[in-house]
Every structure is written in C-alpha cells, then in structure tokens.
Design a protein around this motif. Structure first.
Motif, PDB file in Angstrom:
ATOM      1  N   ASN A 113      81.010 143.198  -0.197  1.00  0.00           N
ATOM      2  CA  ASN A 113      79.800 143.346  -1.010  1.00  0.00           C
ATOM      3  C   ASN A 113      79.162 144.709  -0.790  1.00  0.00           C
ATOM      4  N   ALA A 127      78.631 147.505  -3.677  1.00  0.00           N
ATOM      5  CA  ALA A 127      77.310 148.103  -3.912  1.00  0.00           C
ATOM      6  C   ALA A 127      77.401 149.622  -3.903  1.00  0.00           C
ATOM      7  N   ARG A 141      72.467 153.810  -9.876  1.00  0.00           N
ATOM      8  CA  ARG A 141      71.413 152.793  -9.852  1.00  0.00           C
ATOM      9  C   ARG A 141      70.092 153.304 -10.392  1.00  0.00           C
ATOM     10  N   PHE A 187      74.069 147.009  -8.460  1.00  0.00           N
ATOM     11  CA  PHE A 187      73.924 147.545  -7.098  1.00  0.00           C
ATOM     12  C   PHE A 187      73.093 146.621  -6.222  1.00  0.00           C
ATOM     13  N   MET A 200      74.877 143.297  -5.322  1.00  0.00           N
ATOM     14  CA  MET A 200      75.920 143.453  -4.313  1.00  0.00           C
ATOM     15  C   MET A 200      75.325 143.751  -2.936  1.00  0.00           C
ATOM     16  N   ALA A 201      74.339 144.632  -2.912  1.00  0.00           N
ATOM     17  CA  ALA A 201      73.700 144.958  -1.638  1.00  0.00           C
ATOM     18  C   ALA A 201      73.013 143.730  -1.055  1.00  0.00           C
TER      19      ALA A 201
END
Length: 331
Positions: free
Chosen positions: A162, A166, A173, A183, A186-187
């Motif tokens: 992940n 990201a 972003r 982004f 995922m972060a």
C-alpha cells in the motif's frame, strides 16, 4: 436568453493539454486570493496498472489467509483493499475517457466521467463498510481463534504494498482530485495494515481474540469517516456545486469592477471535471463592447486566480431591454 444585434458572446477556453492534471491550491498574493497551478505528470496509466496489479494480488492473499487464520480484521482489510482496486479501475477508466475529444453528442467530451468515478468509488466504499461492520459484530459476539503470526506477516506485506502504491500517485496528488483520493486511500491503507499488525501482536501476547473484531469495526469506522467526505464532495460536483476554492463573491467582484461594466447577472460556475471549471455570465456594458482583448484578459485573470479555464461572457449594451435571465432565481 435574448439575441439582438447588440449582444456579443465571448468564449475563452484555455486549451489545456488533457494529458496534464491541474491542481488549484489557494494562496495569497497582495491580499487577493489566487489559485496556483501545478502540473501533474502527463500519464499515470503505468501507475494505475502497477497499483491495481499489486493490490489485486494482495487482496487475494489477504482473503485466503484471512479465512485460514480466522481473522476478521484481515478479511476486513481485504474488503477495503478490494474497494480501492475498484476505485483505481474507475479512476483510470475515467481519466482515459476524459482525454477523448468532444463529439456531436458529448460536446464537452467525457471529462465529467471523473466525477462519476469519484461518486461510484464512494458508494462502493460505503457498501464495503456495511459488510465489514456486520461481520465484525458477528465475530465480536461469537469470537473465533486467530492465527496472530500469520495475520502479522500478511498485514506487514500490506504496509509495503500500500505504501508503494501510494508513492506511485504522490507526484500527482496536488493536481487532480482523483489522484489525490488514490494517494490518500493507499497511504491510509498502509496505516490500517499497521493497525492490524499491532492487533495481531496483542492477540499473540494476551490471547484476547475479540480484539480482532474490534479492530475490524474500527477499520469500518475509519473508512466511513473518510468516505463521507468523498461522498459529500462527489455529490456536490455531480450537482454542479461551485468547486471548493472558488469564492463566488470575489469572482463576481472581479467581473463587476471591470471598466464599463454596469452590472452582471446570470453568473454560473460549475465543474466540468474534477480538475476543470467553467463560468458563464452576462455583463451589461452600456458603453459598448470592450473588445476581445479586454475579455481575454478577464478570462486570463479568472484562470490565474481561481483556476477557471473555460469562460463564456455575454456582453449586453442596451440597459433598457430586460434580459429574461437577469433575476437570480432564473436559470
């Protein structure tokens, strides 16, 4: 809308390269609001392909080991990641369609698909939240043994995957709402996986298996909190709400203060996509048409200060002829 020999329509569309994504961050210069423009890399197709492949493979691994380890937290994380995969797919398809040129049927092109993708992503996440919450409550009432070591290893892999996904979207972003959503998802998933690792570790040390269900419910709550804002924003964009960061009072002030402008009406600002904004209005200018250069300068100022790149202004010169669209409640 009336049309007589006094009316002139001015349309100014800054021809953006649709392989670029434009970010509009609010800034301050000389006391006036401005919007800065950052250009994201031309094509995130490879990033989408890699991110989808990595996460789809990880979802399969998480689901298998979640069942084998009887871990609701792991299954919850797998469900969330599957929702993110669908979100990435929709965002990729929408970004691809947005680059298609306008047609006789879709005269603005398919740019608005980016808004539809954001709204669809929000709905999918809400569905996954409901499923996670229901199963989490069931496991809380009927706890089952959890293979803590297996959960920790699989969730640890999730942190890496992940985080890597990201990073693929980090450079874009600030230029596109869809890329920023990818982004952040995922972060945030990397952080959620870290939470699963911690829970599994505590279970190994204490044997408190209900913690797994509690973590899954916490994950559902976190997803719900993040999805609510996404749902609100995407619904607003789909209903032609003025994009965030576009202060209508300042936009109206710029137009009303132009030399020769006595009044303005029928002012509308709406999103053409998640990155592009349009404006139309009528300007009453009794002294006559100011010239295309002046109108071009107005459009440039609107673009530079507020990120409004598609401007159409109708100039009206006869103040004694009422415009049917002048009342604010008429659209």
């Amino acid at each position: 809308m009336r049309h007589d020999h006094h009316d002139r329509h001015f349309h100014h569309d800054h021809d953006h390269d649709h392989d670029h994504d434009h970010g509009h961050g609010l800034g301050r210069h000389g006391g006036a609001s401005t919007r800065s423009h950052s250009h994201a890399p031309k094509d995130f197709g490879l990033a989408f392909a890699i991110g989808i492949s990595l996460n789809l493979g990880f979802v399969a691994v998480e689901a298998v080991y979640g069942f084998l380890a009887h871990s609701m937290a792991l299954l919850a994380d797998a469900g969330h990641n599957l929702g993110d995969v669908f979100g990435l797919v929709m965002a990729w398809v929408a970004a691809t369609l947005a680059r298609r040129p306008p047609s006789a049927r879709y005269t603005y092109g398919l740019r608005r698909g980016t808004i539809v993708a954001a709204l669809g992503n929000a709905v999918l996440l809400l569905v996954s939240v409901g499923a996670i919450a229901v199963e989490g409550v069931r496991r809380l009432l009927e706890p089952a043994p959890v293979a803590g070591a297996t959960v920790m290893v699989v969730a640890g892999i999730g942190i890496v995957l992940n985080g890597a996904t990201a990073w693929l979207f980090a450079s874009g972003r600030n230029g596109d709402v869809n890329l920023r959503a990818a982004f952040l998802h995922m972060a945030y998933d990397a952080l959620v996986s870290a939470g699963v690792v911690v829970a599994a570790g505590v279970i190994l040390l204490t044997g408190w298996v209900r913690l797994d269900a509690l973590v899954s419910l916490a994950i559902a709550g976190v997803i719900l909190a993040g999805t609510w804002s996404l749902l609100r924003d995407s619904l607003g964009l789909s209903m032609d709400a003025v994009p965030q960061g576009v202060p209508m009072d300042e936009v109206k002030g710029i137009l009303a203060q132009q030399p020769g402008v006595k009044s303005i009406h029928d002012l509308h600002v709406w999103p053409m996509s998640t990155t592009e904004t349009a404006l139309t209005c009528h300007c009453l200018m009794p002294a006559g048409h100011p010239g295309d250069q002046v109108l071009a300068e107005i459009a440039d100022e609107l673009r530079e200060r507020f990120g409004i790149g598609h401007v159409t202004i109708q100039v009206e010169v006869d103040e004694h002829v009422a415009c049917a669209l002048e009342p604010d409640h008429v659209v």
